[in-house]
Design an enzyme around this catalytic site. Structure first.
Site, PDB file in Angstrom:
ATOM      1  N   ARG A 104      -1.431  36.749 -30.790  1.00  0.00           N
ATOM      2  CA  ARG A 104      -0.639  35.710 -30.138  1.00  0.00           C
ATOM      3  C   ARG A 104      -0.944  35.762 -28.648  1.00  0.00           C
ATOM      4  O   ARG A 104      -1.725  36.591 -28.200  1.00  0.00           O
ATOM      5  CB  ARG A 104       0.856  35.918 -30.388  1.00  0.00           C
ATOM      6  CG  ARG A 104       1.410  37.200 -29.800  1.00  0.00           C
ATOM      7  CD  ARG A 104       2.929  37.279 -29.955  1.00  0.00           C
ATOM      8  NE  ARG A 104       3.454  38.499 -29.365  1.00  0.00           N
ATOM      9  CZ  ARG A 104       4.699  38.929 -29.529  1.00  0.00           C
ATOM     10  NH1 ARG A 104       5.547  38.249 -30.266  1.00  0.00           N
ATOM     11  NH2 ARG A 104       5.098  40.035 -28.952  1.00  0.00           N
ATOM     12  N   GLU A 125       8.079  35.424 -23.252  1.00  0.00           N
ATOM     13  CA  GLU A 125       7.621  36.617 -22.542  1.00  0.00           C
ATOM     14  C   GLU A 125       6.321  36.379 -21.775  1.00  0.00           C
ATOM     15  O   GLU A 125       5.297  37.018 -22.025  1.00  0.00           O
ATOM     16  CB  GLU A 125       7.450  37.780 -23.516  1.00  0.00           C
ATOM     17  CG  GLU A 125       8.748  38.217 -24.153  1.00  0.00           C
ATOM     18  CD  GLU A 125       8.634  39.520 -24.931  1.00  0.00           C
ATOM     19  OE1 GLU A 125       7.533  39.839 -25.401  1.00  0.00           O
ATOM     20  OE2 GLU A 125       9.656  40.211 -25.070  1.00  0.00           O
ATOM     21  N   GLU A 146      16.696  39.358 -26.647  1.00  0.00           N
ATOM     22  CA  GLU A 146      16.164  40.156 -27.752  1.00  0.00           C
ATOM     23  C   GLU A 146      16.513  41.616 -27.560  1.00  0.00           C
ATOM     24  O   GLU A 146      16.330  42.171 -26.481  1.00  0.00           O
ATOM     25  CB  GLU A 146      14.633  40.072 -27.804  1.00  0.00           C
ATOM     26  CG  GLU A 146      14.050  38.748 -28.193  1.00  0.00           C
ATOM     27  CD  GLU A 146      12.520  38.815 -28.212  1.00  0.00           C
ATOM     28  OE1 GLU A 146      11.955  39.911 -28.370  1.00  0.00           O
ATOM     29  OE2 GLU A 146      11.889  37.754 -28.047  1.00  0.00           O
ATOM     30  N   TRP A 187       6.396  48.835 -32.667  1.00  0.00           N
ATOM     31  CA  TRP A 187       5.245  48.816 -31.772  1.00  0.00           C
ATOM     32  C   TRP A 187       5.090  50.084 -30.944  1.00  0.00           C
ATOM     33  O   TRP A 187       4.189  50.182 -30.127  1.00  0.00           O
ATOM     34  CB  TRP A 187       5.273  47.567 -30.889  1.00  0.00           C
ATOM     35  CG  TRP A 187       6.616  47.178 -30.346  1.00  0.00           C
ATOM     36  CD1 TRP A 187       7.438  46.210 -30.858  1.00  0.00           C
ATOM     37  CD2 TRP A 187       7.295  47.731 -29.210  1.00  0.00           C
ATOM     38  NE1 TRP A 187       8.592  46.117 -30.107  1.00  0.00           N
ATOM     39  CE2 TRP A 187       8.531  47.030 -29.086  1.00  0.00           C
ATOM     40  CE3 TRP A 187       7.000  48.727 -28.277  1.00  0.00           C
ATOM     41  CZ2 TRP A 187       9.454  47.307 -28.075  1.00  0.00           C
ATOM     42  CZ3 TRP A 187       7.917  49.000 -27.280  1.00  0.00           C
ATOM     43  CH2 TRP A 187       9.123  48.290 -27.189  1.00  0.00           C
ATOM     44  N   PHE A 234       7.271  45.446 -40.103  1.00  0.00           N
ATOM     45  CA  PHE A 234       8.030  46.702 -40.121  1.00  0.00           C
ATOM     46  C   PHE A 234       8.972  46.825 -38.927  1.00  0.00           C
ATOM     47  O   PHE A 234       9.394  47.915 -38.560  1.00  0.00           O
ATOM     48  CB  PHE A 234       7.075  47.900 -40.222  1.00  0.00           C
ATOM     49  CG  PHE A 234       6.301  47.888 -41.515  1.00  0.00           C
ATOM     50  CD1 PHE A 234       6.962  48.032 -42.734  1.00  0.00           C
ATOM     51  CD2 PHE A 234       4.927  47.688 -41.524  1.00  0.00           C
ATOM     52  CE1 PHE A 234       6.261  47.989 -43.936  1.00  0.00           C
ATOM     53  CE2 PHE A 234       4.220  47.642 -42.717  1.00  0.00           C
ATOM     54  CZ  PHE A 234       4.886  47.786 -43.931  1.00  0.00           C
ATOM     55  N   HIS A 235       9.286  45.691 -38.320  1.00  0.00           N
ATOM     56  CA  HIS A 235      10.239  45.677 -37.207  1.00  0.00           C
ATOM     57  C   HIS A 235      11.629  45.405 -37.773  1.00  0.00           C
ATOM     58  O   HIS A 235      11.806  44.549 -38.634  1.00  0.00           O
ATOM     59  CB  HIS A 235       9.834  44.559 -36.233  1.00  0.00           C
ATOM     60  CG  HIS A 235      10.541  44.597 -34.911  1.00  0.00           C
ATOM     61  ND1 HIS A 235      11.883  44.326 -34.774  1.00  0.00           N
ATOM     62  CD2 HIS A 235      10.078  44.863 -33.668  1.00  0.00           C
ATOM     63  CE1 HIS A 235      12.213  44.424 -33.494  1.00  0.00           C
ATOM     64  NE2 HIS A 235      11.140  44.750 -32.801  1.00  0.00           N
TER      65      HIS A 235
HETATM   66  C1  GAL Z   1       9.193  40.721 -28.126  1.00  0.00           C
HETATM   67  C2  GAL Z   1       8.787  39.328 -28.584  1.00  0.00           C
HETATM   68  C3  GAL Z   1       9.202  39.053 -30.014  1.00  0.00           C
HETATM   69  C4  GAL Z   1       8.868  40.234 -30.870  1.00  0.00           C
HETATM   70  C5  GAL Z   1       9.580  41.451 -30.342  1.00  0.00           C
HETATM   71  C6  GAL Z   1       9.358  42.689 -31.165  1.00  0.00           C
HETATM   72  O1  GAL Z   1       8.271  41.192 -27.230  1.00  0.00           O
HETATM   73  O2  GAL Z   1       9.309  38.347 -27.740  1.00  0.00           O
HETATM   74  O3  GAL Z   1       8.527  37.899 -30.454  1.00  0.00           O
HETATM   75  O4  GAL Z   1       7.496  40.432 -30.849  1.00  0.00           O
HETATM   76  O5  GAL Z   1       9.114  41.727 -29.055  1.00  0.00           O
HETATM   77  O6  GAL Z   1       9.992  43.809 -30.587  1.00  0.00           O
END
Ligand code: GAL
Ligand code: ZN
Length: 670
Positions: free
Chosen positions: A118, A157, A310, A318, A360-361
């Protein structure tokens, strides 16, 4: 003055916002009805839709498919769930990069980055710009006046950096604007050094990979340009939205202390500040670090409420090793944001993905479904947030300001300096921690802020400082303010040229002190220091050879070459006091220094005594107490109070279990 649009536009009639990113395009429509039912049951009142939906909305160049989104917004609107509608421009479809490779970003080695992940766009690409804006305009036309539309979420972001030819051309235009002509550029960049003089604008490029250290001013200007280039694109999208929906606020989600973007210049361009924040469960400093970031968000919004766009309900995917959150942590972290000014508590994401890089998030609704401990926690949290409706719209009063500046951060981040171990954000956190631990509210502000309302201003580091900002700090002290300045400040001007003479040149008068040498020290050899009352402490990494020019040396180095020279100085200047710290004192010594500066400023915390691990902050009518520690904490409280979360009454003291939170509203004053 409260602007016309802001968090209040959203919280009116809704109270605190609770929800998350919703990606219905990943699921068959049959799932959407269940989603909406479960959202209602969980108390969700706002979801972010469409962040990654460009390929779905525009399946091929120029085509439009809004039908599915009509149905999603219809379902949500009927259920009374507000929509934070995203412009889907963070992740262009493969067709854009395939047909127009010049829209793809290029790294510093000149390599193009491809689609398949992305964020693959160049903010300076005219083709990207045109395609993105066309879709945004159609999206806004389509949903203007839609009852579910409550907020615009521009892109996602922002942070792309690009070295392509379009970017180089835009960089040159930006430089022409800043410096006028080539002579101005050559002067500012100091190009007589290493034979770097430019004779034609066409020679000027972005700082691509080069054999050795790159011109520091070129690097600094490229950082400024990159932040501005993205801002220009954000503004173009925002202007289209504002023209079509003048009553719908616009935001874009920030990322805390994110280096590439100067959020001070961005925040005034949005109607409300929103942020994505993912504290690391493995980081013992996470509670203080998070508080600092939340205070930054409040500062970016000029003190007004902001929104946590978020966060994660549990583990992210990650980091290399993703610890889950201990039980109770989900609500503790969310309530911490409320305590520090957030009126929106949202998550990434509503339903865990089955496929894709983030499967897996954690999510609000895990793969295992609603019949889970995690989803029960989500529901319970959604329900308790309703009880905090009286908090929405209130502010966090602070008498202490902590200064943070992106340009200075960028400049200090460059190689070729006495040490690469002075990280401005580490310094920010070190100076913030003792304030946080004592329950002293802090506003994070830019160096250009109006300071007169603050009793104490802390500048952990301003390596780069403008004459105007130095003058403002000086005037602030003369008028009665208390200032603390950390080491290696006032070193360069906005062109990153060294300010000559004894340092910190533009601040030495107000500090009553000046130095002549920066002297990094080996990490394994802490530097012994002594306060004037005889107490000892250690410093590390960095020392400066400084003398008093009128300031009182309150601590001195005691061994080695700097022995006898001041490590900390305090100077009465005009009606105020200025402190200078010429090293990196260990954390306890910084706490001692902070206590002394607070005493000079006459500032106390919200409670006389805050037990370790407990965060205490007053917001609006309530005192928030959050126990981040692993042990129960006993906190003396000043008033008989009602805990808004439980409805119970507390008096004299309150015991907080690990990860427990109390939101105390005074019932009467003795
Ligand atoms: C942010 C992003 C989200 C998702 C999230 C995962 O950086 O805006 O789309 O990727 O992290 O933690
Ligand atoms: Zn580019």
């Amino acid at each position: 003055m409260t602007p016309r649009l802001g968090m209040h536009t959203l919280t009116a009639g809704r109270g605190l916002l609770f929800g998350g990113d919703y990606n219905p395009e990943q699921w068959p429509e049959s799932v959407w009805t269940e989603d909406v039912e479960l959202m209602r049951a969980a108390g969700v009142n706002l979801v972010t839709v469409g962040v990654f939906s460009w390929a779905r909305l525009e399946p091929e160049p120029g085509a439009r498919d809004f039908g599915w989104l009509d149905r999603v917004l219809g379902l949500l609107g009927d259920a009374g769930i507000a929509v934070d509608l995203a412009t889907p421009t963070a992740s262009p479809p493969p067709w854009l990069g395939h047909r127009w490779p010049e829209t793809l970003p290029v790294d510093e080695s000149g390599h193009r980055l491809w689609y398949g992940a992305r964020n693959q766009f160049c903010p300076s690409s005219p083709v990207y710009r045109e395609r993105a804006l066309a879709l945004v305009a159609d999206l806004a036309d389509r949903y203007a006046g839609h009852p579910a539309l409550a907020l615009w979420h521009v892109g996602n972001e922002y942070g792309q950096i690009c070295h392509c030819d379009d970017s180089a051309a835009a960089f040159r235009a930006w430089l022409q604007d800043r410096y006028g002509d080539l002579d101005g550029l050559n002067e500012a960049w100091g190009t007589t050094f290493w034979s770097q003089r430019y004779s034609d604008w066409a020679e000027v490029i972005t700082p691509r990979r080069a054999p050795y250290l790159i011109n520091p001013t070129q690097l600094l200007d490229f950082r400024r340009f990159s932040s501005d280039a993205l801002l220009a694109h954000y503004r173009a999208e925002r202007d289209l939205l504002r023209a079509r929906t003048p009553d719908t606020p616009v935001t874009t989600n920030f990322m805390g202390l994110f280096k590439p973007i100067d959020y001070w210049s961005w925040a005034p361009e949005e109607d409300l500040v929103s942020n994505d924040h993912y504290p690391d469960p493995a980081d013992p400093l996470a509670p203080a670090r998070t508080a600092l970031v939340h205070d930054l968000m409040r500062g970016l919004g000029g003190g007004r409420p902001w929104m946590l766009m978020e966060q994660a309900t549990a583990a992210v995917n990650w980091r290399p090793h993703n610890l889950p959150k201990p039980s109770g942590q989900l609500r503790l972290e969310s309530l911490q944001a409320v305590a520090r000014g957030a009126d929106g508590l949202c998550y990434f994401q509503w339903r865990a993905s089955r496929f894709g890089a983030e499967r897996f998030h954690a999510a609000m609704l895990p793969h295992a479904g609603p019949d889970t401990r995690l989803h029960a926690d989500v529901r319970a949290h959604g329900a308790e947030l309703r009880r905090l409706a009286p908090i929405a719209g209130t502010t966090v009063p602070a008498r202490v300001a902590l200064v943070h500046d992106w340009a200075s951060w960028w400049a200090l981040d460059e190689r070729g300096q006495p040490s690469d171990r002075l990280d401005p954000t580490d310094q920010l956190l070190s100076y913030y921690r003792p304030l946080w631990e004592r329950g002293v509210a802090v506003d994070v502000v830019p160096p250009s802020a109006e300071l007169s309302a603050y009793a104490l201003v802390v500048v952990p580091n301003l390596y780069l400082i403008s004459d105007a900002d130095a003058a403002s700090l000086t005037a602030y002290v003369r008028a009665g303010g208390v200032l603390v300045v950390g080491p290696y400040s006032g070193v360069v001007d906005p062109r990153a040229h060294v300010r000559t003479g004894r340092f910190p040149a533009p601040l030495r008068e107000v500090l009553g002190a000046s130095g002549e040498e920066w002297r990094p020290v080996p990490e394994d050899r802490p530097v012994p220091c002594r306060w004037s009352d005889g107490t000892e402490f250690a410093a590390r990494t960095w020392t400066e050879l400084v003398r008093s020019d009128g300031a009182e040396p309150v601590a001195a180095f005691t061994e080695g070459e700097p022995a006898g020279h001041p490590a900390v100085l305090r100077h009465r200047s005009g009606r105020g006091v200025a402190w200078y710290v010429a090293t990196l004192p260990e954390q306890d010594a910084l706490a001692e220094l902070t206590a002394r500066a607070l005493a000079d400023a006459g500032v106390t915390g919200v409670l006389p005594d805050v037990p370790p691990g407990v965060e205490a902050v007053r917001r609006g009518p309530a005192l928030f107490l959050l126990n981040h520690g692993d042990d129960a904490a006993d906190v003396p409280i000043p008033h008989r109070a009602e805990d808004l979360l439980t409805g119970t009454t507390a008096e004299g003291r309150i015991t907080l279990a690990p990860r427990a939170v109390a939101v105390l509203r005074p019932l009467d004053t003795p």
